[in-house]
Design a protein around this motif. Structure first.
Motif, PDB file in Angstrom:
ATOM      1  N   ASP A 199       0.825  -1.213   0.000  1.00 39.53           N
ATOM      2  CA  ASP A 199       0.000   0.000   0.000  1.00 39.53           C
ATOM      3  C   ASP A 199       0.859   1.263   0.000  1.00 39.53           C
ATOM      4  O   ASP A 199       0.519   2.259   0.622  1.00 39.53           O
ATOM      5  CB  ASP A 199      -0.958  -0.004   1.200  1.00 39.53           C
ATOM      6  N   TRP A 200       1.984   1.202  -0.683  1.00 44.26           N
ATOM      7  CA  TRP A 200       2.869   2.371  -0.730  1.00 44.26           C
ATOM      8  C   TRP A 200       3.570   2.413  -2.082  1.00 44.26           C
ATOM      9  O   TRP A 200       3.632   1.419  -2.810  1.00 44.26           O
ATOM     10  CB  TRP A 200       3.914   2.290   0.386  1.00 44.26           C
ATOM     11  N   GLY A 201       4.119   3.557  -2.420  1.00 45.99           N
ATOM     12  CA  GLY A 201       5.013   3.711  -3.555  1.00 45.99           C
ATOM     13  C   GLY A 201       4.428   3.378  -4.916  1.00 45.99           C
ATOM     14  O   GLY A 201       3.214   3.223  -5.091  1.00 45.99           O
ATOM     15  N   ALA A 202       5.307   3.254  -5.885  1.00 47.71           N
ATOM     16  CA  ALA A 202       4.939   2.924  -7.264  1.00 47.71           C
ATOM     17  C   ALA A 202       5.090   1.415  -7.453  1.00 47.71           C
ATOM     18  O   ALA A 202       6.204   0.890  -7.513  1.00 47.71           O
ATOM     19  CB  ALA A 202       5.837   3.675  -8.246  1.00 47.71           C
ATOM     20  N   ILE A 203       3.963   0.715  -7.538  1.00 46.56           N
ATOM     21  CA  ILE A 203       3.954  -0.751  -7.551  1.00 46.56           C
ATOM     22  C   ILE A 203       3.978  -1.278  -8.981  1.00 46.56           C
ATOM     23  O   ILE A 203       3.131  -0.924  -9.802  1.00 46.56           O
ATOM     24  CB  ILE A 203       2.703  -1.283  -6.823  1.00 46.56           C
ATOM     25  N   GLU A 204       4.945  -2.139  -9.265  1.00 41.04           N
ATOM     26  CA  GLU A 204       4.981  -2.874 -10.524  1.00 41.04           C
ATOM     27  C   GLU A 204       4.710  -4.349 -10.217  1.00 41.04           C
ATOM     28  O   GLU A 204       5.414  -4.964  -9.410  1.00 41.04           O
ATOM     29  CB  GLU A 204       6.342  -2.749 -11.198  1.00 41.04           C
ATOM     30  N   ASP A 205       3.681  -4.904 -10.841  1.00 42.84           N
ATOM     31  CA  ASP A 205       3.347  -6.322 -10.686  1.00 42.84           C
ATOM     32  C   ASP A 205       3.823  -7.034 -11.947  1.00 42.84           C
ATOM     33  O   ASP A 205       3.251  -6.863 -13.028  1.00 42.84           O
ATOM     34  CB  ASP A 205       1.835  -6.475 -10.500  1.00 42.84           C
ATOM     35  N   LEU A 206       4.900  -7.835 -11.808  1.00 41.04           N
ATOM     36  CA  LEU A 206       5.608  -8.350 -12.968  1.00 41.04           C
ATOM     37  C   LEU A 206       5.718  -9.868 -12.937  1.00 41.04           C
ATOM     38  O   LEU A 206       5.482 -10.515 -11.909  1.00 41.04           O
ATOM     39  CB  LEU A 206       7.023  -7.761 -13.004  1.00 41.04           C
ATOM     40  N   ARG A 207       6.093 -10.432 -14.072  1.00 43.90           N
ATOM     41  CA  ARG A 207       6.498 -11.835 -14.143  1.00 43.90           C
ATOM     42  C   ARG A 207       7.856 -11.881 -14.837  1.00 43.90           C
ATOM     43  O   ARG A 207       8.054 -11.255 -15.880  1.00 43.90           O
ATOM     44  CB  ARG A 207       5.489 -12.679 -14.913  1.00 43.90           C
ATOM     45  N   ILE A 208       8.796 -12.614 -14.219  1.00 43.60           N
ATOM     46  CA  ILE A 208      10.128 -12.731 -14.806  1.00 43.60           C
ATOM     47  C   ILE A 208      10.435 -14.210 -15.062  1.00 43.60           C
ATOM     48  O   ILE A 208       9.874 -15.078 -14.398  1.00 43.60           O
ATOM     49  CB  ILE A 208      11.212 -12.091 -13.913  1.00 43.60           C
ATOM     50  N   PRO A 209      11.310 -14.507 -16.014  1.00 49.87           N
ATOM     51  CA  PRO A 209      11.624 -15.916 -16.325  1.00 49.87           C
ATOM     52  C   PRO A 209      12.275 -16.626 -15.137  1.00 49.87           C
ATOM     53  O   PRO A 209      13.137 -16.071 -14.459  1.00 49.87           O
ATOM     54  CB  PRO A 209      12.592 -15.812 -17.503  1.00 49.87           C
ATOM     55  N   ALA A 210      11.838 -17.865 -14.896  1.00 50.56           N
ATOM     56  CA  ALA A 210      12.441 -18.711 -13.876  1.00 50.56           C
ATOM     57  C   ALA A 210      13.440 -19.666 -14.524  1.00 50.56           C
ATOM     58  O   ALA A 210      13.478 -19.813 -15.751  1.00 50.56           O
ATOM     59  CB  ALA A 210      11.361 -19.484 -13.129  1.00 50.56           C
ATOM     60  N   VAL A 211      14.227 -20.347 -13.702  1.00 49.92           N
ATOM     61  CA  VAL A 211      15.315 -21.158 -14.245  1.00 49.92           C
ATOM     62  C   VAL A 211      14.819 -22.375 -15.030  1.00 49.92           C
ATOM     63  O   VAL A 211      15.537 -22.914 -15.866  1.00 49.92           O
ATOM     64  CB  VAL A 211      16.267 -21.634 -13.122  1.00 49.92           C
ATOM     65  N   ASN A 212      13.602 -22.825 -14.772  1.00 49.73           N
ATOM     66  CA  ASN A 212      13.117 -24.039 -15.430  1.00 49.73           C
ATOM     67  C   ASN A 212      12.213 -23.739 -16.626  1.00 49.73           C
ATOM     68  O   ASN A 212      11.510 -24.633 -17.106  1.00 49.73           O
ATOM     69  CB  ASN A 212      12.345 -24.903 -14.423  1.00 49.73           C
ATOM     70  N   GLY A 213      12.229 -22.503 -17.084  1.00 47.85           N
ATOM     71  CA  GLY A 213      11.389 -22.124 -18.215  1.00 47.85           C
ATOM     72  C   GLY A 213      10.045 -21.570 -17.816  1.00 47.85           C
ATOM     73  O   GLY A 213       9.296 -21.094 -18.670  1.00 47.85           O
ATOM     74  N   GLY A 214       9.736 -21.612 -16.521  1.00 46.88           N
ATOM     75  CA  GLY A 214       8.501 -21.009 -16.037  1.00 46.88           C
ATOM     76  C   GLY A 214       8.712 -19.534 -15.706  1.00 46.88           C
ATOM     77  O   GLY A 214       9.613 -18.885 -16.244  1.00 46.88           O
ATOM     78  N   THR A 215       7.887 -19.025 -14.798  1.00 49.14           N
ATOM     79  CA  THR A 215       7.996 -17.619 -14.415  1.00 49.14           C
ATOM     80  C   THR A 215       7.784 -17.452 -12.916  1.00 49.14           C
ATOM     81  O   THR A 215       7.183 -18.308 -12.249  1.00 49.14           O
ATOM     82  CB  THR A 215       6.954 -16.751 -15.155  1.00 49.14           C
ATOM     83  N   LEU A 216       8.291 -16.350 -12.398  1.00 46.41           N
ATOM     84  CA  LEU A 216       8.068 -15.942 -11.015  1.00 46.41           C
ATOM     85  C   LEU A 216       7.232 -14.676 -11.005  1.00 46.41           C
ATOM     86  O   LEU A 216       7.477 -13.759 -11.798  1.00 46.41           O
ATOM     87  CB  LEU A 216       9.398 -15.651 -10.309  1.00 46.41           C
TER      88      LEU A 216
END
Length: 282
Positions: free
Chosen positions: A34-51
């Motif tokens: 509930d603060w600041g400039a929030i970025e909700d992202l997905r980044i590549p994971a080591v097994n080809g999935g995402t975090l």
């Protein structure tokens, strides 16, 4: 014949138990930042999935980045109260859900080394020096990641961290049921030793501690029901003299140290002093 059947049954049961302890029910929490400039992202994971990742910039200039890693069965939301404390000090905070947790990609056989892989994925994505804060299994992953990224992790905070992996796992199994811990715990640990080899001992936090160069804040609940307070004292002794500070959350259990008196001051004072020294060292 009876004993052969009994032995086969026990071996099969212990193998099933080994699988089940890796698939313990997930218990995600829900608490949005509930603060600041929030970025909700997905980044590549080591097994080809995402975090799934939250990156939250403060309202003013950023003093640096804090990466926060949750524990077993939880998700990034668990770290929101902890991140809020650091955000007030002007830090950009980054929280992710480990694989097989929250809305990150599935992953079989999660354990501390895989938590570390996810933390290192986030560190690589950030690409600059950080403060790293891990809770519980996330602390186990954080100390592995800090060892592997010794130049990038400038300050380390470990909350509810166990000392030796075998002992910690046995205590967890016994917390489910004393009968489970006594009857099946040793065999489950045997199978895990075969699966992970020497890794289970080499990556124990207490064995990695003497190899770390950065300042460390240990946070532990006075009445931690999963990993007893004695583990925090063991960890403190394993670091070099003067390297680690210990804050004991009075009246706190395994996960509620942020509610303990003095928690916020302890974290702020430690981070402000150690991060400033880190900046001066370049």
């Amino acid at each position: 014949m009876f004993w052969i059947i009994l032995i086969v049954f026990y071996v099969a049961l212990s193998l099933a138990a080994t699988y089940l302890v890796h698939q313990m029910p997930r218990r995600p929490v829900h608490e949005d930042p509930d603060w600041g400039a929030i970025e909700d992202l997905r980044i590549p994971a080591v097994n080809g999935g995402t975090l799934e990742v939250w990156r939250i910039a403060p309202d003013g200039p950023s003093r640096g980045i804090v990466v926060l890693a949750h524990g077993w069965s939880r998700n990034r939301d668990r770290m929101v109260p902890r991140a809020r404390v650091l955000a007030k000090q002007g830090f950009t905070t980054v929280m992710h859900s480990a694989r097989d947790h929250g809305n990150s990609s599935p992953q079989k056989w999660m354990q501390a080394a895989k938590f570390a892989e996810d933390i290192e994925t986030v560190l690589d994505w950030i690409g600059e020096p950080v403060i790293l804060y891990g809770h519980s299994a996330g602390a186990g992953g954080a100390i592995i990641a800090a060892y592997n990224r010794r130049e990038q992790v400038r300050v380390l905070i470990l909350e509810g961290c166990y000392s030796y992996t075998r002992r910690a796992l046995f205590l967890l199994y016994s917390s489910f049921s004393k009968a489970f811990g006594i009857l099946l715990g040793p065999m489950v640990l045997f199978w895990m030793s075969l699966m992970y080899g020497r890794q289970i001992d080499e990556q124990s936090p207490a064995n990695l501690a003497p190899k770390l160069p950065m300042p460390v804040l240990l946070i532990h609940g006075e009445f931690d029901e999963k990993f007893p307070l004695s583990m925090a004292y063991t960890m403190k002794k394993r670091f070099k003299p003067g390297q680690a500070e210990l804050f004991i959350g009075k009246g706190a259990g395994h996960s509620d140290c942020p509610d303990a008196p003095g928690y916020e001051d302890a974290v702020i004072n430690f981070v402000n002093s150690q991060w400033k020294q880190s900046e001066n060292k370049g």
